[in-house]
Design a protein around this motif. Structure first.
Motif, PDB file in Angstrom:
ATOM      1  N   LEU A  43       0.841  -1.192   0.000  1.00 42.57           N
ATOM      2  CA  LEU A  43       0.000   0.000   0.000  1.00 42.57           C
ATOM      3  C   LEU A  43       0.877   1.243   0.000  1.00 42.57           C
ATOM      4  O   LEU A  43       2.063   1.183   0.281  1.00 42.57           O
ATOM      5  N   THR A  44       0.254   2.362  -0.335  1.00 41.76           N
ATOM      6  CA  THR A  44       1.023   3.596  -0.436  1.00 41.76           C
ATOM      7  C   THR A  44       0.684   4.536   0.714  1.00 41.76           C
ATOM      8  O   THR A  44      -0.380   4.423   1.323  1.00 41.76           O
ATOM      9  N   GLU A  45       1.602   5.455   0.956  1.00 47.37           N
ATOM     10  CA  GLU A  45       1.388   6.446   2.006  1.00 47.37           C
ATOM     11  C   GLU A  45       0.137   7.270   1.762  1.00 47.37           C
ATOM     12  O   GLU A  45      -0.616   7.566   2.685  1.00 47.37           O
ATOM     13  N   ASP A  51       4.640   0.952  -0.390  1.00 46.20           N
ATOM     14  CA  ASP A  51       5.103   1.114  -1.776  1.00 46.20           C
ATOM     15  C   ASP A  51       5.476   2.565  -2.059  1.00 46.20           C
ATOM     16  O   ASP A  51       4.967   3.475  -1.405  1.00 46.20           O
ATOM     17  N   ASP A  52       6.320   2.768  -3.052  1.00 51.25           N
ATOM     18  CA  ASP A  52       6.684   4.111  -3.525  1.00 51.25           C
ATOM     19  C   ASP A  52       7.155   5.000  -2.384  1.00 51.25           C
ATOM     20  O   ASP A  52       6.872   6.200  -2.356  1.00 51.25           O
ATOM     21  N   ARG A  70       7.790  -3.788   5.861  1.00 57.42           N
ATOM     22  CA  ARG A  70       8.926  -3.268   5.118  1.00 57.42           C
ATOM     23  C   ARG A  70       8.535  -2.127   4.202  1.00 57.42           C
ATOM     24  O   ARG A  70       7.352  -1.874   3.959  1.00 57.42           O
ATOM     25  N   ILE A  71       9.539  -1.426   3.716  1.00 60.65           N
ATOM     26  CA  ILE A  71       9.280  -0.315   2.823  1.00 60.65           C
ATOM     27  C   ILE A  71       9.948  -0.555   1.485  1.00 60.65           C
ATOM     28  O   ILE A  71      10.987  -1.199   1.378  1.00 60.65           O
ATOM     29  N   LYS A  72       9.291  -0.046   0.447  1.00 61.33           N
ATOM     30  CA  LYS A  72       9.832  -0.119  -0.912  1.00 61.33           C
ATOM     31  C   LYS A  72      10.266   1.281  -1.311  1.00 61.33           C
ATOM     32  O   LYS A  72       9.432   2.181  -1.441  1.00 61.33           O
ATOM     33  N   ILE A  73      11.550   1.443  -1.494  1.00 65.37           N
ATOM     34  CA  ILE A  73      12.065   2.757  -1.894  1.00 65.37           C
ATOM     35  C   ILE A  73      11.647   3.030  -3.330  1.00 65.37           C
ATOM     36  O   ILE A  73      11.857   2.203  -4.227  1.00 65.37           O
ATOM     37  N   ASP A  74      11.031   4.179  -3.538  1.00 62.43           N
ATOM     38  CA  ASP A  74      10.493   4.486  -4.860  1.00 62.43           C
ATOM     39  C   ASP A  74      11.574   4.543  -5.931  1.00 62.43           C
ATOM     40  O   ASP A  74      12.696   4.982  -5.690  1.00 62.43           O
TER      41      ASP A  74
END
Ligand code: C2E
Ligand code: MG
Ligand code: MG
Ligand code: MG
Length: 292
Positions: free
Chosen positions: A151-153, A180-181, A199-203
């Motif tokens: 999901l996104t911020e 995400d992003d 976890r985080i996905k670096i855009d």
């Protein structure tokens, strides 16, 4: 209402609203038809360990195989699906299809891997989202630990309290959540603590610029440092070359996703890639991938 052209080229007096409505209805019909005729497809892109190159998971990415226009990317039709209110239905199809595919790979004897599915803001507004996820897992016979939801911020910020509550409920099912992003949203890094994400996905925009712009490099460095401090997993998306990979490795980014290793692939091709033992066993598959 305004003057506009009709099909014969004559100027006719017709309310513009009618035209808009007509176009809208037409488009909506096309998208409904796409659902009925199975024109949606999932592509899968590998997510690999940045150090070892071992394949850890795949992200499911939606495509529309239009009978006349060919393969259409999600950037072009997801906004339309949202406009028509069809996103929850298509999103549910994505979720169920990805779970079935993950379970099918296990049935074929492939090592279990994580499958990541993108969730839209509209899906988060479904009152039965949690049940829907549980149902998709049950029907596929897939253990929740193999499913990750992205999901996104901006999605979270849209309805923060309710969304964070839903995130906690999803966590209870045993699925993992990723942001995400990351870095493109409005919230500060410190907001991360409020979100029950794994976890985080670096855009990819930062990954793209990081080797040329100091500011992007600094941002990637601080995002990774913050994630490590908070005990969050990390993945960088849009990794296209060795320079980027080298940099991310140095900063201890755990996983990478990008054209360097593989583009998103249709199901037959990703299945072949998963079966290809060299990808799993090679001492440095990332090097192997980048030299081909
Ligand atoms: P995303 O979730 O951030 O997915 C990553 C996008 O980056 C994908 O674009 C992928 O093809 C692309 N990509 C991956 N590696 C590279 C690379 O090395 N270089 C470059 N230039 N691009 C790379 P795609 O498949 O066109 O999807 C675009 C967006 O559409 C996704 O961004 C996601 O936000 C949305 N989307 C896709 N499928 C779904 C879905 O099933 N549900 C929802 N709600 N959204 C979806
Ligand atoms: Mg994604
Ligand atoms: Mg992304
Ligand atoms: Mg993106």
């Amino acid at each position: 209402s305004r003057l506009s052209d009709d099909d014969s080229g004559f100027r006719v007096y017709s309310p513009e609203l009618d035209r808009d409505l007509e176009r809208h209805v037409e488009m909506e019909a096309e998208l409904y038809r796409a659902l009925e005729r199975d024109e949606f497809e999932l592509y899968y892109q590998p997510q690999v360990n940045a150090r070892t190159g071992v394949l850890a998971g795949v992200e499911a990415l939606l495509r529309w195989r239009h009978p006349q226009r060919g393969l259409i990317s999600p950037g072009e039709f997801i906004p339309l699906l949202e406009e028509c209110g069809l996103m929850p239905r298509v999103g549910t199809w994505v979720l169920r299809t990805a779970c079935l595919q993950a379970s099918e790979w296990q049935r074929q004897g492939l090592p279990p891997l994580r499958v990541a599915v993108n969730l839209s803001a509209q899906q988060f507004r479904m009152s039965n989202l949690v049940e829907c996820v549980q149902q998709a897992l049950d029907d596929a016979g897939l253990a929740a630990e193999h499913l990750e939801l992205e999901l996104t911020e901006s999605l979270i910020l849209e309805n923060a309290e309710q969304t964070i509550q839903a995130m906690h409920q999803l966590k209870k099912l045993g699925v993992s959540l990723s942001l995400d992003d990351f870095g493109t949203g409005y919230s500060s890094l410190s907001y991360l603590r409020r979100y029950p994400v794994d976890r985080i996905k670096i855009d990819q925009s930062f990954v793209r610029d990081m080797t040329e712009h100091r500011s992007s490099a600094a941002l990637v460095r601080s995002i990774l440092a913050m994630a490590h401090n908070l005990g969050l997993g990390t993945i960088a998306e849009g990794v296209e070359n060795d320079t980027q990979l080298g940099y991310l490795r140095k900063l201890d980014c755990q996983e990478i996703q990008g054209f360097l290793f593989s583009r998103p692939l249709p199901v037959e091709e990703i299945t072949q890639l998963l079966r290809d033992v060299r990808r799993w066993a090679s001492p440095d598959p990332l090097e192997a991938a980048s030299s081909t």
